[in-house]
Design an enzyme around this catalytic site. Structure first.
Site, PDB file in Angstrom:
ATOM      1  N   GLU A 116       2.823   0.519  -4.628  1.00 13.78           N
ATOM      2  CA  GLU A 116       2.247  -0.159  -3.471  1.00 13.78           C
ATOM      3  C   GLU A 116       3.252  -1.113  -2.818  1.00 13.78           C
ATOM      4  OE1 GLU A 116      -1.798   0.279  -6.019  1.00 13.78           O
ATOM      5  OE2 GLU A 116      -0.698  -1.622  -6.011  1.00 13.78           O
TER       6      GLU A 116
ATOM      7  N   SER B 148      -1.219   9.218  -6.161  1.00 15.60           N
ATOM      8  CA  SER B 148      -1.534  10.461  -6.873  1.00 15.60           C
ATOM      9  C   SER B 148      -1.515  11.679  -5.962  1.00 15.60           C
ATOM     10  CB  SER B 148      -2.923  10.361  -7.515  1.00 15.60           C
ATOM     11  OG  SER B 148      -3.942  10.358  -6.510  1.00 15.60           O
TER      12      SER B 148
ATOM     13  N   SER C 219       1.211  -1.068  -8.926  1.00 15.76           N
ATOM     14  CA  SER C 219       1.851  -2.156  -8.167  1.00 15.76           C
ATOM     15  C   SER C 219       3.224  -1.784  -7.626  1.00 15.76           C
ATOM     16  CB  SER C 219       1.959  -3.422  -9.017  1.00 15.76           C
ATOM     17  OG  SER C 219       0.684  -3.955  -9.272  1.00 15.76           O
TER      18      SER C 219
ATOM     19  N   HIS D 208       2.491  -2.954  17.478  1.00 12.13           N
ATOM     20  CA  HIS D 208       3.368  -3.963  18.082  1.00 12.13           C
ATOM     21  C   HIS D 208       4.510  -3.315  18.862  1.00 12.13           C
ATOM     22  CE1 HIS D 208       2.024  -7.097  14.885  1.00 12.13           C
ATOM     23  NE2 HIS D 208       1.249  -7.127  15.946  1.00 12.13           N
TER      24      HIS D 208
ATOM     25  N   ARG E  25       2.318  -2.843  12.804  1.00 16.03           N
ATOM     26  CA  ARG E  25       3.681  -2.888  13.360  1.00 16.03           C
ATOM     27  C   ARG E  25       3.915  -1.762  14.366  1.00 16.03           C
ATOM     28  NH1 ARG E  25       3.913  -7.610  12.570  1.00 16.03           N
ATOM     29  NH2 ARG E  25       5.042  -8.570  10.859  1.00 16.03           N
TER      30      ARG E  25
ATOM     31  N   ASP F 183       8.092  -0.889   6.287  1.00 19.37           N
ATOM     32  CA  ASP F 183       8.838  -1.852   7.100  1.00 19.37           C
ATOM     33  C   ASP F 183      10.213  -1.302   7.474  1.00 19.37           C
ATOM     34  OD1 ASP F 183       6.832  -3.720   7.329  1.00 19.37           O
ATOM     35  OD2 ASP F 183       7.662  -5.104   5.846  1.00 19.37           O
TER      36      ASP F 183
ATOM     37  N   ARG G 159      -5.174  -0.627  -2.527  1.00 17.71           N
ATOM     38  CA  ARG G 159      -3.991  -1.387  -2.114  1.00 17.71           C
ATOM     39  C   ARG G 159      -3.047  -0.552  -1.270  1.00 17.71           C
ATOM     40  NH1 ARG G 159      -1.855  -5.893  -5.860  1.00 17.71           N
ATOM     41  NH2 ARG G 159       0.071  -4.731  -5.647  1.00 17.71           N
TER      42      ARG G 159
END
Length: 185
Positions: free
Chosen positions: A152, A88, A149, A60, A57, A160, A46
């Site tokens: 990630e 890790s 989670s 872009h 991006r 972003d 992930r």
């Protein structure tokens, strides 16, 4: 807890985690990207998906940006940067990539939970994401989420934010980026 309440708690966790990232580490990454000729990004699982969204991006914005391992990825050279996303900092394939990039005199950066890891020690700069490791280790950072989670999700938001900071520094508007968006669909 209901689904919406879980979502609300996830957002709270993300807010706490992002506010613990060192601003100087983030700014150093932005500056290194701007100084680099090409940008290479790698990650597994992930984390790798989050890294791929970052490369998209960057492309872009007009950067020569690549995902390591793709068939169209060129060779790494001295004026390039390899950015590794690894909770890790010990994933063997990513350690090998960091070692190879260093041997070619490219800069290496890692976004990780563990800046003291093998990849962290090989890197020119490390950005610490203060999150709980996925492998049941005790941690000061608590989460209701499974495995990695929180790390990630924070990666995606952090990447972003790096894009927004680069746009700011380069004076780019989103419309310019849209012109480089895929249009064959």
């Amino acid at each position: 807890m209901t689904t919406v309440k879980y979502a609300s708690e996830i957002v709270n966790e993300l807010n706490r985690t992002i506010n613990l990232i060192a601003d100087d580490e983030a700014e150093n990454l932005v500056d290194r990207i701007l100084e680099s000729k090409k940008v290479f990004v790698a990650g597994a699982g992930r984390s790798g998906f989050m890294a791929k969204s970052f490369v998209m991006r960057l492309m872009h914005m007009g950067f020569d940006a690549y995902v390591v391992g793709e068939t169209v990825t060129p060779s790494v050279q001295e004026d390039d940067i390899l950015i590794i996303a690894s909770g890790s900092g010990e994933t063997k394939s990513l350690v090998s990539m960091a070692e190879r990039a260093k041997s070619l005199d490219a800069a290496v950066a890692v976004v990780t939970i563990s800046p003291e890891s093998t990849i962290g020690k090989l890197s020119n700069l490390a950005i610490k994401i203060p999150a709980k490791p996925k492998a049941g280790a005790d941690s000061d950072y608590k989460t209701i989420q499974p495995m990695g989670s929180l790390f990630e999700q924070t990666l995606l938001l952090f990447f972003d934010a790096v894009i927004l900071r680069i746009m700011n520094k380069k004076g780019l508007e989103s419309g310019v980026m849209y012109g480089r968006h895929a249009n064959l669909e």
